[in-house]
Design a protein around this motif. Structure first.
Motif, PDB file in Angstrom:
ATOM      1  N   HIS A  34       2.343  34.534 -36.465  1.00  0.00           N
ATOM      2  CA  HIS A  34       1.047  34.306 -37.118  1.00  0.00           C
ATOM      3  C   HIS A  34       1.293  33.976 -38.592  1.00  0.00           C
ATOM      4  N   THR A  37      -0.687  35.161 -41.687  1.00  0.00           N
ATOM      5  CA  THR A  37      -0.682  36.535 -42.183  1.00  0.00           C
ATOM      6  C   THR A  37       0.159  36.710 -43.442  1.00  0.00           C
ATOM      7  N   MET A  40      -1.624  37.134 -46.590  1.00  0.00           N
ATOM      8  CA  MET A  40      -2.420  38.352 -46.715  1.00  0.00           C
ATOM      9  C   MET A  40      -1.695  39.440 -47.513  1.00  0.00           C
ATOM     10  N   HIS A  82      -9.999  46.227 -41.805  1.00  0.00           N
ATOM     11  CA  HIS A  82      -9.405  44.893 -41.749  1.00  0.00           C
ATOM     12  C   HIS A  82     -10.449  43.816 -41.473  1.00  0.00           C
ATOM     13  N   TYR A  85     -11.638  42.665 -44.632  1.00  0.00           N
ATOM     14  CA  TYR A  85     -10.698  41.749 -45.295  1.00  0.00           C
ATOM     15  C   TYR A  85     -10.715  40.358 -44.663  1.00  0.00           C
ATOM     16  N   THR A  87      -9.769  39.904 -41.433  1.00  0.00           N
ATOM     17  CA  THR A  87      -8.735  39.866 -40.397  1.00  0.00           C
ATOM     18  C   THR A  87      -9.403  39.894 -39.026  1.00  0.00           C
ATOM     19  N   LEU A  91      -6.076  39.594 -34.190  1.00  0.00           N
ATOM     20  CA  LEU A  91      -4.877  39.636 -35.022  1.00  0.00           C
ATOM     21  C   LEU A  91      -4.506  41.083 -35.347  1.00  0.00           C
ATOM     22  N   PHE A  92      -5.507  41.913 -35.609  1.00  0.00           N
ATOM     23  CA  PHE A  92      -5.256  43.331 -35.854  1.00  0.00           C
ATOM     24  C   PHE A  92      -4.566  43.961 -34.647  1.00  0.00           C
TER      25      PHE A  92
END
Length: 134
Positions: A34, A37, A40, A82, A85, A87, A91-92
């Motif tokens: 990913h 990320t 981030m 998240h 944020y 996210t 993805l988490f």
């Protein structure tokens, strides 16, 4: 000390005997799978945030796979955090699979059917638990 019979705990114990710090392995795999990320995380030359985040995730995993006393609740809190944020939930959740995949690679032929099944079940349960938090 008694040996654990929990396959999730066993996977971490075996990995710890092969690797002192999972942080670089986990985050390299995350960034490869990913690439979005990587932006981030601040690139200040230190991995304190990454290491801390991974340590909390491992504590939550072990508690979730074990007696569910308190640390597992962090998963529900962090999925909401998240989300704030930006996210995506998928993805988490993928972060937990990334951890599993790193352990599987480290364990090699010690990655047993029991460990694989326990991780598969754990990831399904974490996904359902995190989904209930949003």
């Amino acid at each position: 000390m008694n040996a654990s019979s929990n396959p999730i705990e066993i996977s971490f114990e075996l990995a710890a005997s092969r690797c002192a710090d999972l942080t670089p392995l986990v985050y390299q795999r995350l960034f490869d799978a990913h690439p979005e990320t990587q932006a981030m995380f601040r690139s200040d030359g230190r991995d304190l945030v990454k290491g801390s985040m991974l340590a909390l995730a491992i504590e939550a995993i072990l508690d979730f796979a074990g007696q569910r006393r308190r640390h597992f609740r962090l998963i529900a809190c962090e999925v909401v955090s998240h989300d704030g944020y930006g996210t995506p939930r998928e993805l988490f959740i993928a972060f937990f699979a990334i951890i599993r995949d790193c352990l599987r690679d480290l364990l090699g032929d010690q990655w047993s059917i029991e460990i694989a099944s326990a991780w598969d079940q754990l990831l399904v349960e974490i996904d359902a638990f995190a989904g209930a938090a949003v």
